[in-house]
Structure formats: structure tokens, C-alpha cells
Design a protein around this motif. Structure first.
Motif, PDB file in Angstrom:
ATOM      1  N   LYS A 154       0.717  12.804  -3.678  1.00 26.55           N
ATOM      2  CA  LYS A 154       0.082  11.524  -3.388  1.00 26.55           C
ATOM      3  C   LYS A 154      -1.435  11.638  -3.539  1.00 26.55           C
ATOM      4  O   LYS A 154      -2.023  12.685  -3.241  1.00 26.55           O
ATOM      5  CB  LYS A 154       0.404  11.082  -1.956  1.00 26.55           C
ATOM      6  CG  LYS A 154       1.878  10.883  -1.660  1.00 26.55           C
ATOM      7  CD  LYS A 154       2.081  10.479  -0.202  1.00 26.55           C
ATOM      8  CE  LYS A 154       3.562  10.311   0.125  1.00 26.55           C
ATOM      9  NZ  LYS A 154       3.759   9.913   1.558  1.00 26.55           N
ATOM     10  N   THR A 177      -5.120   9.445  -2.557  1.00 29.23           N
ATOM     11  CA  THR A 177      -5.641   8.443  -1.631  1.00 29.23           C
ATOM     12  C   THR A 177      -7.086   8.134  -2.003  1.00 29.23           C
ATOM     13  O   THR A 177      -7.806   9.014  -2.493  1.00 29.23           O
ATOM     14  CB  THR A 177      -5.559   8.968  -0.179  1.00 29.23           C
ATOM     15  OG1 THR A 177      -5.937   7.933   0.721  1.00 29.23           O
ATOM     16  CG2 THR A 177      -6.470  10.154   0.029  1.00 29.23           C
ATOM     17  N   HIS A 221      -2.867   5.555 -11.145  1.00 28.42           N
ATOM     18  CA  HIS A 221      -2.700   5.191  -9.737  1.00 28.42           C
ATOM     19  C   HIS A 221      -2.605   3.681  -9.569  1.00 28.42           C
ATOM     20  O   HIS A 221      -1.848   3.187  -8.709  1.00 28.42           O
ATOM     21  CB  HIS A 221      -3.882   5.735  -8.926  1.00 28.42           C
ATOM     22  CG  HIS A 221      -3.823   5.424  -7.462  1.00 28.42           C
ATOM     23  ND1 HIS A 221      -2.965   6.060  -6.595  1.00 28.42           N
ATOM     24  CD2 HIS A 221      -4.521   4.528  -6.703  1.00 28.42           C
ATOM     25  CE1 HIS A 221      -3.133   5.591  -5.374  1.00 28.42           C
ATOM     26  NE2 HIS A 221      -4.073   4.653  -5.405  1.00 28.42           N
TER      27      HIS A 221
END
Length: 646
Positions: A73, A75, A117
Motif C-alpha cells: 500500500k 499513502t 495510484h
């Protein structure tokens, strides 16, 4: 609409200036007809923290390790959400996206991870710009490529980011938690690259600390020969006490011979003369420039990187600076004269060097086979008013321009002479060098060279005029400086003990990259593992203790240098990154098994100069005490809870 996503605002402005028509700015983007240029602000995204995968990971616990994400992931960085929203909005309106990250591994990752993303599924092109001046930008805009060609570069950069996360998160948590058990209140940061660099400094400091000087002795004679004088040095034979480098270990033989030599005559028994041609040093890569600028001007590696970024982005005087290449494209050769004339005309020193250049010459620097995504640092051709720059900026620009100008100077030609004399049955040697043609050398130094030997002929006689015995001592290695540590990171094979591994490391392999080496040194300084003492870099007690507590494999350069090779194979040959990550995880499990509070406690105490029992002996003593007391003597104090930090 065509959307161009640049790595940073300065690049976006340069692209806009390269387009035809008027340009307006509005809400984080530049508009030029049907083309919109927006930008990142460096990395807008970062690897998600461990607790994004499992809330339990917010608390640091040894039984959680290793933390291995099944689905990676990303962020947003804290101040990136606004610009990400701008890019997301523009992507919804775009029919084509152009990736305009910097022309290197990190630049490929930085923009592409944002595009992916945000869920863009349409076509992506690649714009490669290494010179922010308008003509160069316009040439680049005419050569836009398919971004698919650079997928291997992206996969290598992505693998590097994940490797750094796995290595740094797991080992930092392991050693920080172990450190608490050992009584150390603070984060102990371990990194894939920073820790082997720290290990280099710690081991060098230990060599200096433990060095025992050994005396040795030299005997020289000043000889009169038919056409002048020279100094020669005695070569003692094996019947005398010598070390492994042939140095005399006792003074008496030299002193005894010195008493007999004044007025003695001898003969020149061997004479060797060889002419050497040496081409000019190549144009700079960033690391090579950092080494030279540190030596000449005392600039730190980070200072040189920052200066180069200003010369590139703000002043537009040099090409893309974060380059690991020392060669130039062949198609730049035809415009080199005009480029250098524009760049050098406003500075007296550069103008003088320019006047001596012969643009009919062609050096080995012009070589397309050696040029990858970017080429060596070079002037862009924008007139350089160096009087308006900071002194350090002007100094660095002159170095960059000088190394390109030097490609249009003839070779340095020298004559090296070695002479051997026999006097009283003993051998004496003299060496000299004569400059036959200075070539490019005056651009690099104004120092007077050592005087050459006088004209000599084999068989001629000589007479001893004076003699002397010098008492000397062996010297420890020099402590690292910014220059020597950057050079060590570039040429890491020299610091590899295992012959098989050393053979596999190419000269271009090293610790870190052109873009990260300066930052690695600064990180080690900021975390208190290194300290600057004048121009030297020394390990602190904490840095030394950390290295002593880690498994040796984590502190040495072999693993990281080989990892860089594997990343290069992913980028250049399309290797599967899965095998790289799998091997890394296996290494990681092995390293985690080496976390030992007792060993760390001993290392911290030793660094403070305290005497402690070796780790194994301490364990035996505790077991013996517990046995005599008939069980546990008490409850171990629970370490204080700390906030999560990586």
C-alpha cells in the motif's frame, strides 16, 4: 487534453516555456492550448506504515517480526493531498498522459506511482528532459516515447522502495526493542545502505585506534652526475631486517653505511625511460564531482548536490545533475563549441581555458554506448555570469565546465625515468618525471611538478655529495572525509573481503546512488551515528555500539552492493523482481535471528568505555546465580512503552 505530469514545479515551468503559444497558471497547473502541465512536489506518496496493514503493528513488538505485507500500500505524504487532488481532477479530463519525471530510477517511480495510484488506465508517454533550457526542452518534446519502454526501470525502483521498507522497518524495530531491553532509551535505526556505510567508518576508526606505529629507516644520498645532481634512496638487501614492504626495521645498517658513503663513487647500472600519454579526466558524474569539490573547496557531499540542483533548476546553467554517467552523447559534439563559447565567455578563467581549446579534437568522452538514461554533467550553453552566483556555485560550475573543456585539449605527455646506481656494492634508486607536453594539465593544477632528473646515460659515474638517515614511522589509514567516503561508496569492491564476491562487482556498482549518497551521510550525522571533526567523519560511541551489536553481514557492503546489481538487472535486463524480494526476505529472517539484548548491552557499555563480561560469559553467570538462588531472582523490569517510529 494532453496532461504532462512533471516531477517538480521548476521542470513544469521549463516544459511550458518550451511549448508554443501563451501560458496561464491556475490551481496547481499550467495551461498551454490543449496541453496542461502539472507537477509533483518530489514524492507525493510513500510506503504505508505497518499499522496500515494491521492496527496491531502500531505497537512495537518483537513477536510481530518480520512484518511482510501481502499487498503493498501507498499513502499520501502529509503535505501532498492538495496536489494529489489537482492531479486526480486533471486525469479525469485527460485523453493522454505524459510522464515527465527526472531521467533516473527514482524519477520513473515518483511520477508513475502517482499515475497508477490514482487509477489512470489510458495511454502514458515518457518525456525525458536533462536540460531545462528552452531549445533542449523543445528537442525533448519532439522525442516523446512510449512509457512502456521504461517499465523495467519502474519495477526496479519499486523493488528498491519495498526492499528499503522491509529492511528498515523490521531491523529498526528489532534493534530498538532489543536496545530497550539493554537499557538504551531511543530508536536504533538500521538501513539497507546507511548501516554498511556506517560500518565502513566504524571499521576505519577501529583501524586508526588500534594502529601500532612501527619504526622504519631510510637512507638517501645526493649524487653528483655529469649533468647535474639528484637524490637516490638505498635499497637494502634481504640480509637486513625488512618488513613485507621492504622497509628497513633497524637503524644500525643505514647509519653504518652512511658513515662510509661521503665521497664514494659509483656507477649508473640501469636506466629505464618511458613516455606516457594521459587523456583528460572525463566529464563529471555527480559522485565524481562531489569527491573533487570536497577536496578542492571543502564542500560536503550534500552541499555539492544542493548547489548542482540550483545550477540546474534556478540558473539553468548545467544539465541534469543526479547522473552516474561520465560520458556525453555523440550528437552533442557538433554543438559543443557553440555551447561552451556561450557558457564561458563571461568569466575570465573560463574564457582563458576556452581560448586554449582545440575543437577539432575528439576525446573518448563522446560515446553513446556508455550513455544511459542520462549523461555526464555539462554546461547547457546559457551565458554564465558567475559574478552573480554565490562563490560555491561559481566554483562548482567552473569544475563542471572545465572537465568538458578538457575534452578539447591534447593529452598530457610525460617521460618517467628510473635510474639505479651501484655504490660500495649497494643499490640506490632514483625516479623522476619530465613533462614533455602539458596538454590539459594546466586546467587542473598550477602547482609546480617535482623537478625531473638531469640527463643520464647508463654506465656514467656518480659521486656521493651528501647523505642522511631518516627515522620514520608507519602511519595509520586516514579517517574518512566526505570525499573519501563518497569515493568508497562508489568503489565498494575495494572494501569487500571475499574474492568471489569482489570479482562479481563491477566498477560502477556501489553503495547508494548518485541521488542518495549525500543524503545517507547527512542521515548518519543527524541520527548521531557520525560526527564531523573538521573535514573528517568519525563514528560516535552510539554508532560504534550499533555496528558491534549487529550481525556482521548487516554492517558490510557485500549484500547491499549485490542487491544493487540485482536491481540493475531488473532495470536493464527485465529480470523478475519477485526473486529479488524473496531472497531479501530470507536474508531478513536470518538477520532478525541475530537480535541479542545481551550483545547490545555489552556493545553500548564498551562504547562508553565500561568494562563488561563478554556476552556468553554474562549469560553463564546469570544462570549460575539463578541456580544458587533456587529459581528466578526477580521479575525483569518491563521496558517503557514508546511511540511507533521508523
Amino acid at each position: 487534453m494532453r496532461l504532462i505530469i512533471a516531477e517538480k514545479p521548476s521542470l513544469a515551468r521549463a516544459i511550458a516555456e518550451g511549448l508554443t503559444g501563451s501560458v496561464r497558471r491556475d490551481e496547481g497547473a499550467l495551461y498551454a492550448g490543449d496541453t496542461v502541465i502539472t507537477w509533483c512536489l518530489g514524492h507525493l506518496l510513500e510506503q504505508a506504515p505497518p499499522d496500515a496493514y494491521d492496527p496491531a503493528y502500531k505497537q512495537w513488538r518483537l513477536d510481530h517480526l518480520p512484518i511482510l505485507p501481502a499487498q503493498w500500500k501507498l499513502t499520501p505524504r502529509p503535505k501532498a493531498r492538495g496536489q494529489l487532488a489537482v492531479i486526480r481532477r486533471l486525469l479525469k479530463q485527460a485523453g493522454e498522459v505524459v510522464h515527465a519525471g527526472d531521467p533516473d530510477r527514482e524519477g520513473q517511480l515518483l511520477v508513475q506511482e502517482v499515475i497508477e495510484h490514482l487509477g489512470w488506465k489510458g495511454p502514458v508517454s515518457r518525456l525525458l528532459i536533462s536540460d531545462l533550457n528552452r531549445p533542449a526542452v523543445q528537442r525533448a518534446l519532439a522525442r516523446i516515447e512510449d512509457n512502456a519502454r521504461y517499465q523495467p526501470l519502474y519495477r526496479a525502483a519499486e523493488s528498491r522502495a519495498r526492499a528499503d521498507w522491509l529492511y528498515g522497518i523490521n531491523l529498526t524495530r528489532a534493534w530498538t526493542l532489543t536496545g530497550r531491553q539493554a537499557g538504551h532509551d531511543g530508536v536504533l535505526s538500521v538501513g539497507r545502505v546507511q548501516t554498511p556505510v556506517l560500518g565502513l567508518v566504524v571499521r576505519r576508526d577501529a583501524e586508526i585506534r588500534d594502529f601500532i606505529p612501527r619504526p622504519f629507516f631510510t637512507l638517501w644520498v645526493d649524487l653528483a652526475v655529469p649533468h647535474g645532481q639528484l637524490r637516490a634512496w638505498w635499497q637494502p638487501g634481504e640480509q637486513h631486517p625488512l618488513d613485507d614492504q621492504g622497509r628497513l626495521l633497524t637503524r644500525e645498517p643505514a647509519a653504518a653505511l652512511a658513515e662510509r658513503l661521503p665521497g664514494a663513487e659509483g656507477e649508473l647500472t640501469a636506466l629505464e625511460s618511458r613516455d606516457k600519454r594521459q587523456a583528460a579526466p572525463l566529464p563529471y558524474s555527480l559522485s565524481a564531482l562531489q569527491v573533487d569539490a570536497a577536496r578542492r573547496f571543502g564542500l560536503s557531499a550534500k552541499a555539492v548536490l544542493d548547489i548542482c540542483q540550483r545550477l540546474y533548476e534556478r540558473h539553468k546553467l548545467i544539465t541534469y545533475p543526479r547522473s552516474d554517467c561520465r560520458y556525453l552523447p555523440q550528437d552533442h559534439l557538433s554543438s559543443a563549441r557553440a555551447t561552451l563559447e556561450r557558457a564561458c565567455q563571461a568569466d575570465a578563467t573560463l574564457a582563458q581555458w576556452l581560448a586554449g581549446a582545440d575543437f577539432s579534437l575528439r576525446s573518448r568522452a563522446w560515446n553513446d554506448k556508455q550513455v544511459g538514461a542520462h549523461h555526464a554533467l555539462a554546461p547547457t550553453g546559457k551565458p554564465a555570469e558567475l559574478s552573480r552566483l554565490e562563490k560555491a556555485e561559481a566554483d562548482v560550475f567552473r569544475l563542471i565546465a572545465r572537465n568538458v573543456l578538457a575534452q578539447f585539449y591534447p593529452p598530457l605527455v610525460t617521460r618517467e625515468v628510473k635510474a639505479e646506481f651501484m655504490i660500495l656494492g649497494e643499490r640506490f634508486r632514483a625516479r623522476g618525471q619530465e613533462i614533455l607536453a602539458p596538454g590539459w594539465k594546466p586546467l587542473f593544477t598550477t602547482r609546480d611538478e617535482a623537478p625531473p632528473l638531469p640527463p643520464l646515460s647508463e654506465g656514467e659515474r656518480c659521486r656521493v655529495e651528501q647523505t642522511g638517515v631518516e627515522d620514520r614511522e608507519t602511519r595509520p589509514p586516514e579517517p574518512f572525509t566526505d570525499a573519501s567516503l563518497i569515493k568508497a561508496m562508489m568503489n565498494i569492491a575495494r572494501y569487500v573481503d571475499e574474492p568471489a564476491v569482489r570479482r562479481t562487482l563491477r566498477d560502477s556498482d556501489g553503495l547508494g546512488t548518485e541521488a542518495t549518497r549525500a543524503g545517507i551521510i547527512e542521515t548518519l550525522l543527524q541520527r548521531g551515528y557520525l560526527v564531523r571533526q573538521g573535514k573528517t567523519l568519525r563514528a560516535t560511541r552510539l554508532g560504534s555500539a550499533l555496528i558491534a551489536s549487529l550481525p556482521e553481514a548487516a554492517t558490510r557492503p557485500e549484500r547491499t552492493a549485490l542487491w544493487e546489481q540485482r536491481l540493475a538487472a531488473i532495470a536493464e535486463q527485465g529480470d523478475d523482481p519477485t526473486a529479488f524480494v524473496a531472497a531479501l526476505i530470507e536474508d531478513l529472517r536470518h538477520l532478525l535471528s541475530g537480535a541479542d539484548a545481551e550483545r547490545l548491552r555489552h556493545s553500548l557499555a564498551s562504547a562508553r568505555g565500561e568494562e563488561t563480561a563478554p556476552p556468553g560469559e554474562a549469560t553463564r553467570r546469570r544462570r549460575s546465580t539463578t541456580s544458587r538462588r533456587g529459581g528466578n531472582a526477580g521479575t525483569r523490569r518491563r521496558p517503557p512503552r514508546r511511540r511507533s517510529s521508523t
